[in-house]
Enzyme design. Structure first.
Site, PDB file in Angstrom:
ATOM      1  N   ASP A   1      -2.104  59.693 -38.467  1.00 13.57           N
ATOM      2  CA  ASP A   1      -3.125  59.258 -37.500  1.00 13.57           C
ATOM      3  C   ASP A   1      -4.510  59.088 -38.124  1.00 13.57           C
ATOM      4  O   ASP A   1      -5.443  58.668 -37.443  1.00 13.57           O
ATOM      5  CB  ASP A   1      -3.200  60.242 -36.321  1.00 13.57           C
ATOM      6  CG  ASP A   1      -1.999  60.113 -35.402  1.00 13.57           C
ATOM      7  OD1 ASP A   1      -1.269  59.124 -35.508  1.00 13.57           O
ATOM      8  OD2 ASP A   1      -1.789  61.026 -34.570  1.00 13.57           O
TER       9      ASP A   1
ATOM     10  N   ARG B   1      10.544  54.152 -33.314  1.00 17.13           N
ATOM     11  CA  ARG B   1      10.321  55.441 -32.650  1.00 17.13           C
ATOM     12  C   ARG B   1      11.433  55.875 -31.694  1.00 17.13           C
ATOM     13  O   ARG B   1      11.229  55.992 -30.478  1.00 17.13           O
ATOM     14  CB  ARG B   1       8.964  55.440 -31.943  1.00 17.13           C
ATOM     15  CG  ARG B   1       7.832  55.181 -32.915  1.00 17.13           C
ATOM     16  CD  ARG B   1       6.492  55.190 -32.255  1.00 17.13           C
ATOM     17  NE  ARG B   1       6.004  56.523 -31.966  1.00 17.13           N
ATOM     18  CZ  ARG B   1       4.821  56.769 -31.401  1.00 17.13           C
ATOM     19  NH1 ARG B   1       4.047  55.780 -31.055  1.00 17.13           N
ATOM     20  NH2 ARG B   1       4.436  58.004 -31.181  1.00 17.13           N
TER      21      ARG B   1
ATOM     22  N   CYS C   1       7.446  50.348 -30.341  1.00 17.14           N
ATOM     23  CA  CYS C   1       6.012  50.189 -30.150  1.00 17.14           C
ATOM     24  C   CYS C   1       5.413  49.578 -31.402  1.00 17.14           C
ATOM     25  O   CYS C   1       6.115  49.364 -32.393  1.00 17.14           O
ATOM     26  CB  CYS C   1       5.353  51.512 -29.777  1.00 17.14           C
ATOM     27  SG  CYS C   1       5.057  52.576 -31.156  1.00 17.14           S
TER      28      CYS C   1
ATOM     29  N   LYS D   1      -6.111  64.838 -27.379  1.00 17.08           N
ATOM     30  CA  LYS D   1      -5.149  64.084 -26.562  1.00 17.08           C
ATOM     31  C   LYS D   1      -3.736  64.602 -26.782  1.00 17.08           C
ATOM     32  O   LYS D   1      -2.991  64.839 -25.829  1.00 17.08           O
ATOM     33  CB  LYS D   1      -5.231  62.600 -26.925  1.00 17.08           C
ATOM     34  CG  LYS D   1      -4.083  61.774 -26.409  1.00 17.08           C
ATOM     35  CD  LYS D   1      -4.204  60.314 -26.795  1.00 17.08           C
ATOM     36  CE  LYS D   1      -3.684  59.931 -28.154  1.00 17.08           C
ATOM     37  NZ  LYS D   1      -2.223  59.842 -28.299  1.00 17.08           N
ATOM     38  N   ASN D   2      -3.359  64.768 -28.063  1.00 11.85           N
ATOM     39  CA  ASN D   2      -1.958  65.096 -28.346  1.00 11.85           C
ATOM     40  C   ASN D   2      -1.605  66.564 -28.113  1.00 11.85           C
ATOM     41  O   ASN D   2      -0.449  66.960 -28.265  1.00 11.85           O
ATOM     42  CB  ASN D   2      -1.586  64.652 -29.765  1.00 11.85           C
ATOM     43  CG  ASN D   2      -1.537  63.129 -29.864  1.00 11.85           C
ATOM     44  OD1 ASN D   2      -1.555  62.438 -28.839  1.00 11.85           O
ATOM     45  ND2 ASN D   2      -1.486  62.601 -31.072  1.00 11.85           N
TER      46      ASN D   2
ATOM     47  N   ARG E   1      -7.301  54.687 -24.937  1.00 14.01           N
ATOM     48  CA  ARG E   1      -6.197  55.637 -24.785  1.00 14.01           C
ATOM     49  C   ARG E   1      -6.494  56.931 -25.537  1.00 14.01           C
ATOM     50  O   ARG E   1      -5.938  57.968 -25.212  1.00 14.01           O
ATOM     51  CB  ARG E   1      -4.894  55.034 -25.327  1.00 14.01           C
ATOM     52  CG  ARG E   1      -4.439  53.822 -24.549  1.00 14.01           C
ATOM     53  CD  ARG E   1      -3.057  53.393 -24.990  1.00 14.01           C
ATOM     54  NE  ARG E   1      -2.263  54.578 -25.262  1.00 14.01           N
ATOM     55  CZ  ARG E   1      -1.348  54.675 -26.216  1.00 14.01           C
ATOM     56  NH1 ARG E   1      -1.113  53.648 -26.985  1.00 14.01           N
ATOM     57  NH2 ARG E   1      -0.674  55.775 -26.385  1.00 14.01           N
TER      58      ARG E   1
HETATM   59  N1  EPU Z   1      11.790  60.123 -35.010  1.00 10.43           N
HETATM   60  C1  EPU Z   1      13.128  59.824 -34.920  1.00 10.43           C
HETATM   61  N2  EPU Z   1      13.848  60.373 -33.884  1.00 10.43           N
HETATM   62  C2  EPU Z   1      13.291  61.178 -32.950  1.00 10.43           C
HETATM   63  C3  EPU Z   1      11.913  61.480 -33.051  1.00 10.43           C
HETATM   64  C4  EPU Z   1      11.189  60.935 -34.096  1.00 10.43           C
HETATM   65  O1  EPU Z   1      13.683  59.086 -35.727  1.00 10.43           O
HETATM   66  O2  EPU Z   1      13.996  61.630 -32.030  1.00 10.43           O
HETATM   67  C5  EPU Z   1      10.993  59.570 -36.143  1.00 10.43           C
HETATM   68  C6  EPU Z   1       9.904  58.595 -35.653  1.00 10.43           C
HETATM   69  O3  EPU Z   1      10.421  57.308 -35.451  1.00 10.43           O
HETATM   70  C7  EPU Z   1       8.897  58.692 -36.779  1.00 10.43           C
HETATM   71  C8  EPU Z   1       9.008  60.159 -37.220  1.00 10.43           C
HETATM   72  O4  EPU Z   1      10.258  60.621 -36.728  1.00 10.43           O
HETATM   73  O5  EPU Z   1       9.268  57.856 -37.835  1.00 10.43           O
HETATM   74  C9  EPU Z   1       7.915  61.068 -36.688  1.00 10.43           C
HETATM   75  O6  EPU Z   1       7.703  60.829 -35.316  1.00 10.43           O
HETATM   76  P1  EPU Z   1       7.228  61.931 -34.283  1.00 10.43           P
HETATM   77  O7  EPU Z   1       8.336  62.199 -33.324  1.00 10.43           O
HETATM   78  O8  EPU Z   1       6.646  63.096 -35.007  1.00 10.43           O
HETATM   79  O9  EPU Z   1       6.065  61.172 -33.523  1.00 10.43           O
HETATM   80  P2  EPU Z   1       5.704  61.375 -32.005  1.00 10.43           P
HETATM   81  O10 EPU Z   1       5.972  62.766 -31.623  1.00 10.43           O
HETATM   82  O11 EPU Z   1       6.298  60.282 -31.194  1.00 10.43           O
HETATM   83  C10 EPU Z   1       3.254  62.206 -32.355  1.00 10.43           C
HETATM   84  C11 EPU Z   1       1.886  61.761 -31.929  1.00 10.43           C
HETATM   85  C12 EPU Z   1       1.518  60.502 -32.700  1.00 10.43           C
HETATM   86  C13 EPU Z   1       1.525  60.840 -34.182  1.00 10.43           C
HETATM   87  C14 EPU Z   1       2.913  61.380 -34.585  1.00 10.43           C
HETATM   88  C15 EPU Z   1       3.001  61.832 -36.016  1.00 10.43           C
HETATM   89  C16 EPU Z   1       1.787  62.536 -29.642  1.00 10.43           C
HETATM   90  C17 EPU Z   1       1.737  62.216 -28.194  1.00 10.43           C
HETATM   91  N3  EPU Z   1       1.909  61.516 -30.489  1.00 10.43           N
HETATM   92  O12 EPU Z   1       4.135  61.139 -32.039  1.00 10.43           O
HETATM   93  O13 EPU Z   1       0.193  60.154 -32.305  1.00 10.43           O
HETATM   94  O14 EPU Z   1       1.244  59.692 -34.937  1.00 10.43           O
HETATM   95  O15 EPU Z   1       3.254  62.502 -33.749  1.00 10.43           O
HETATM   96  O16 EPU Z   1       2.066  62.824 -36.279  1.00 10.43           O
HETATM   97  O17 EPU Z   1       1.692  63.692 -30.022  1.00 10.43           O
HETATM   98  C18 EPU Z   1      -1.595  58.701 -31.800  1.00 10.43           C
HETATM   99  O18 EPU Z   1      -2.171  59.664 -31.264  1.00 10.43           O
HETATM  100  O19 EPU Z   1      -2.163  57.605 -32.042  1.00 10.43           O
HETATM  101  C19 EPU Z   1      -0.184  58.838 -32.178  1.00 10.43           C
HETATM  102  C20 EPU Z   1       0.609  57.790 -32.419  1.00 10.43           C
END
Ligand code: EPU
Length: 420
Positions: A307, A122, A117, A22-23, A399
């Site tokens: 995850d 996030r 969320c 998915k990701n 999802r």
């Molecule tokens: N963060 C910030 N600012 C930003 C971006 C991130 O503070 O601009 C913080 C977030 O709040 C969090 C940390 O950085 O505390 C890491 O977040 P990240 O941005 O890596 O998460 P994401 O990209 O939103 C993806 C996956 C998630 C997975 C995380 C961590 C996708 C679509 N989603 O989320 O997957 O948990 O990376 O590996 O790729 C899931 O599949 O169930 C899922 C939640």
């Protein structure tokens, strides 16, 4: 709302095929917005989030041709709008992934700001800051991120304040079409980021260093068509292995990539599982034993993935000993623990640390899914528990897990879906 009813207490056994990740699929579908020719994406998982991303592209006027195996040909030459509305973004935060590609290819983008969320606040500040460093003008107003660029984005050196997966992906996609060189430092190293980079390279992008924390992108003027197959899902893989580690039995997962799961496989071995791997398969055998408790600390790849945290909590609640679980990526990712306590688990939470004392038995109970991976962990707990567990709000699981009932039934689980 559909519910799952699971009757647990039996060991599992058999083979499961793993779907596309998915990701990976989500950023790769967003990346098609960068191309000037049609792109065909294969091995897409059949999931709600994928449907949402396709719907988002379709609403922009993109032409989609879907075949029966869910290979999708995406032709962005018909695009009419560069707008991602709140009603879709609120159902899937990953919609933010269209921001970088829209801006880089069409010079403008309007994407609803994702809200908080279930697993944490996030924010998306790193996405915005990266695009601004590349010369974009970005305004956050009326709940929308409104971004513009005067001509092509400019290559830039970007240092991420924290490791962010979708943040790295958004900037990587934008940099692919920017004018000049971009250097992304403290970049995410997740296999899904590497898969996106490989897809962009197949489209003609000039990228090196993906899979390390420094990615170098020499922007090109145009990206062309290609055919690309999405990486197998490492979290789906780990989830089925965890189900068998907790419930007992033996499993072979096929069409997967063991090399993307090193930290997770090590923890299964620590839990007492016998693990074997081949180029595209993993087998796990509990040899009739109860799992041993394992301690885990989540962190960005290649460390133990957030995850998989909830699924390992489900192993620890019935394991022999005490496991300490530390969640360092998201601030509120222990919602499943409260539901597991309702099934008889012994868990104490202090901030981002959970101390899990394994119990001999769990009892089935009505429980509620709060997010995707939490739902998966409740399914695992239910497979272990004696009696019936009813899991409500099961839409979360759809999802991220393709045909979960069918796959678990193949392993001998007693699981059925009832319309709510
Ligand atoms: N963060 C910030 N600012 C930003 C971006 C991130 O503070 O601009 C913080 C977030 O709040 C969090 C940390 O950085 O505390 C890491 O977040 P990240 O941005 O890596 O998460 P994401 O990209 O939103 C993806 C996956 C998630 C997975 C995380 C961590 C996708 C679509 N989603 O989320 O997957 O948990 O990376 O590996 O790729 C899931 O599949 O169930 C899922 C939640």
């Amino acid at each position: 709302m559909d519910k799952l009813i699971i009757t647990g207490g039996q060991p599992l056994g058999g083979e499961v095929r793993i779907s596309g990740a998915k990701n990976s699929a989500l950023p790769i579908l967003a990346a098609t917005l960068l191309a000037s020719e049609p792109i065909t994406i294969c091995n897409l998982p059949h999931l709600h989030d994928i449907t949402t991303m396709l719907e988002l592209l379709r609403r922009m006027g993109v032409e989609l041709t879907i075949d029966e195996k869910l290979s999708v040909e995406v032709d962005t030459s018909t695009i009419q709008e560069t707008h991602a509305p709140y009603e879709l973004v609120k159902t899937m935060r990953a919609s933010i992934l269209v921001l970088g590609p829209l801006l880089a290819h069409f010079g403008e983008a309007e994407v609803s700001l994702p809200g908080g969320c279930a697993i944490g606040s996030r924010p998306v500040d790193q996405h915005i800051r990266g695009l601004e460093a590349m010369g974009a003008e970005v305004l956050v107003e009326e709940g929308y991120i409104r971004a513009r660029s005067n001509g092509r984005l400019k290559g830039a050196k970007i240092f991420f304040d924290m490791v962010t997966v979708t943040g790295t992906e958004n900037i990587l996609m934008a940099a692919a079409l920017a004018d000049g060189q971009s250097i992304l430092e403290n970049a995410a190293r997740e296999p899904e980021v590497v898969d996106l980079a490989e897809c962009l390279i197949a489209m003609g992008a000039d990228i090196t260093g993906h899979g390390t924390d420094t990615i170098v992108v020499n922007g090109v003027e145009k990206l062309h068509g290609c055919r690309y197959s999405v990486l197998p899902d490492r979290i789906e893989t780990g989830t089925y292995l965890a189900a068998v580690a907790a419930a007992g039995g033996k499993i072979k997962v096929k069409d997967t990539r063991p090399d993307t799961l090193d930290a997770v496989l090590q923890k299964f071995r620590e839990a007492g599982a016998e693990i074997e791997t081949g180029p595209d398969w993993i087998s796990l055998d509990m040899k009739g034993k109860r799992p041993k408790a394992v301690s885990i600390t989540t962190a960005p790849y290649p460390a133990f993935p957030t995850d998989m945290q909830a699924q390992f909590a489900a192993i620890n609640i019935v394991a022999d000993g005490v496991g300490i679980i530390k969640e360092t990526v998201f601030e509120n990712r222990f919602m499943h623990m409260q539901e597991m306590i309702r099934m008889g688990a012994d868990v104490t939470i202090d901030g981002n640390t959970a101390v899990v004392k394994g119990v001999e038995k769990l009892q089935g109970a009505p429980v509620m899914a709060t997010d995707l991976r939490a739902s998966a962990s409740l399914v695992i707990a239910a497979l272990v528990a004696e009696g019936d567990t009813t899991i409500d709000r099961i839409y979360h699981i759809d999802r991220g897990y393709e045909c979960i009932e069918e796959k678990l039934q193949l392993l001998g689980a007693s699981i059925r879906r009832v319309p709510g």
